[in-house]
Design an enzyme around this catalytic site. Structure first.
Site, PDB file in Angstrom:
ATOM      1  N   GLU A   1     -15.172  -0.128  -1.842  1.00  0.00           N
ATOM      2  CA  GLU A   1     -14.167  -0.913  -2.347  1.00  0.00           C
ATOM      3  C   GLU A   1     -14.334  -2.312  -2.039  1.00  0.00           C
ATOM      4  OE1 GLU A   1      -9.113  -0.867  -3.285  1.00  0.00           O
ATOM      5  OE2 GLU A   1      -9.914  -0.130  -1.297  1.00  0.00           O
TER       6      GLU A   1
ATOM      7  N   HIS B   1      -0.973   6.871  -3.200  1.00  0.00           N
ATOM      8  CA  HIS B   1      -0.603   6.537  -2.068  1.00  0.00           C
ATOM      9  C   HIS B   1       1.104   6.698  -2.303  1.00  0.00           C
ATOM     10  CE1 HIS B   1      -4.040   4.978   0.360  1.00  0.00           C
ATOM     11  NE2 HIS B   1      -4.385   4.711  -0.879  1.00  0.00           N
TER      12      HIS B   1
ATOM     13  N   ASP C   1       3.231   5.617  -0.357  1.00  0.00           N
ATOM     14  CA  ASP C   1       4.212   4.306  -0.246  1.00  0.00           C
ATOM     15  C   ASP C   1       3.635   2.868  -1.085  1.00  0.00           C
ATOM     16  OD1 ASP C   1       1.565   3.989   0.886  1.00  0.00           O
ATOM     17  OD2 ASP C   1       2.130   2.793   2.685  1.00  0.00           O
TER      18      ASP C   1
END
Length: 368
Positions: free
Chosen positions: A222, A33, A35
């Site tokens: 997840e 990711h 960010d």
């Protein structure tokens, strides 16, 4: 290829696969990711520019805060840490810088292909259009690749556009994905809190992408169990699964031989790649320790396991470190690492010519 690396009698891991050598191996990062991987100093500087307060005022202290704050065992709490990074990435200049540094940090870790995923809808607080945000990231990636090439370290990087699964902008982001190939947009993803927001909530986006021939991956398995993975594959036709490690709950391990349930068998037999991020999974409560993590079991059972970092800042990790943990914990060899790298090359969201270039780079630089 059979590894001849000598085994350490204490750990069973090959002595030659230390962290330095793992960093030098050519690797592929599919689940990273944008960010979640900022340099701490960059975050301090960008946050200061926009007046966003941070919980620490030095790079080292900030890195410590992110790692400790994410170690709650809850995906929801883990995701809260991103409020700080996203707040600092609200201008074209900030997005360009983060994307540029993303490329150079991957090069420093020996990565030869990477996909940077991020959610454009989260970067409009200061008036950026979706298109301007995507262009800024694309330009940052291009400039980063050019700098790496000048330094003799060529790398290929693409961006994946993410829609937040709790929002109602999936189709809009899917259409954005299809329009911006020139900005190195290679595919689509949904992310965010998994519980209560099943993949089918964004079904219109997936149907549109299928029609346009744009590949997509889906975070599943997840925070929610095998049923989330099954819906992502059977209903939404995901090309890959982000994480997917809770498929282990659909495998009976009590007998002399593992017995796969319907969902686990479906994913394995269809060779759906799993983007496994071991350290991140420990932080969100998938397993209590690395020794308990299902990654090795899934790998040994023939699932299309690939290895990624998820969020390098938040998990204080690199792809080399993730592999080192697998070597140290499960005795992974050079063969195991190469198998997962080859799987990642096959699963990359690129055209065939680019895939051959990546595969050739791996093969030329891999120890023989």
């Amino acid at each position: 290829m059979t590894s001849t690396a000598p085994a350490d009698p204490r750990t069973g891991s090959p002595r030659t696969l230390d962290r330095t050598r793992l960093r030098d191996l050519p690797k592929v990062a599919l689940h990273d990711h944008l960010d979640g991987g900022l340099r701490p100093r960059t975050l301090l500087e960008l946050a200061a520019e926009v007046g966003h307060p941070l919980p620490a005022d030095t790079p080292a202290a900030l890195a410590d805060w992110f790692f400790e704050a994410a170690n709650s065992g809850s995906l929801e709490r883990y995701l809260e840490t991103f409020e700080h990074t996203v707040a600092a990435m609200q201008t074209e200049a900030a997005l360009h810088r983060v994307a540029y540094e993303f490329v150079l940090d991957q090069v420093d870790d020996g990565v030869v292909y990477a996909e940077a995923r991020w959610a454009p809808e989260q970067h409009q607080r200061r008036g950026l259009t979706l298109a301007a945000a995507v262009r800024a990231v694309g330009d940052g990636l291009k400039d980063g690749m050019a700098a790496a090439r000048r330094d003799g370290h060529p790398i290929i990087v693409r961006q994946l556009l993410t829609a937040m699964r709790h929002a109602d902008r999936g189709l809009e982001i899917a259409e954005l994905t299809a329009r911006h190939e020139e900005d190195l947009v290679a595919g689509f993803d949904i992310a965010g809190a998994e519980a209560g927001f099943p993949p089918s909530r964004q079904l219109d986006a997936f149907r549109y992408l299928e029609h346009e021939g744009v590949p997509y991956t889906i975070h599943a398995g997840e925070a929610v169990g095998p049923e989330s993975v099954r819906e992502a594959v059977e209903v939404c036709h995901a090309s890959r699964i982000g994480h997917g490690v809770r498929l282990i709950e659909d495998i009976d391990l009590t007998g002399p031989e593992p017995v796969l349930g319907e969902t686990a068998a479906l994913v394995r037999d269809a060779r759906i790649p799993l983007e496994v991020c071991p350290s991140s999974n420990l932080q969100t409560g998938v397993a209590a320790t690395m020794a308990d993590h299902p990654v090795d079991r899934l790998h040994r059972l023939g699932f299309e396991v690939t290895i990624s970092c998820d969020n390098r800042l938040v998990s204080r990790t690199t792809l080399s470190r993730e592999y080192a943990l697998l070597v140290e914990t499960f005795g992974w060899t050079l063969d195991d690492v190469r198998t997962t790298v080859d799987r990642a090359v096959r699963a990359a969201f690129v055209d065939d010519d680019t895939r051959e270039r990546i595969a050739g780079r791996v093969d030329r630089t891999w120890p023989h």
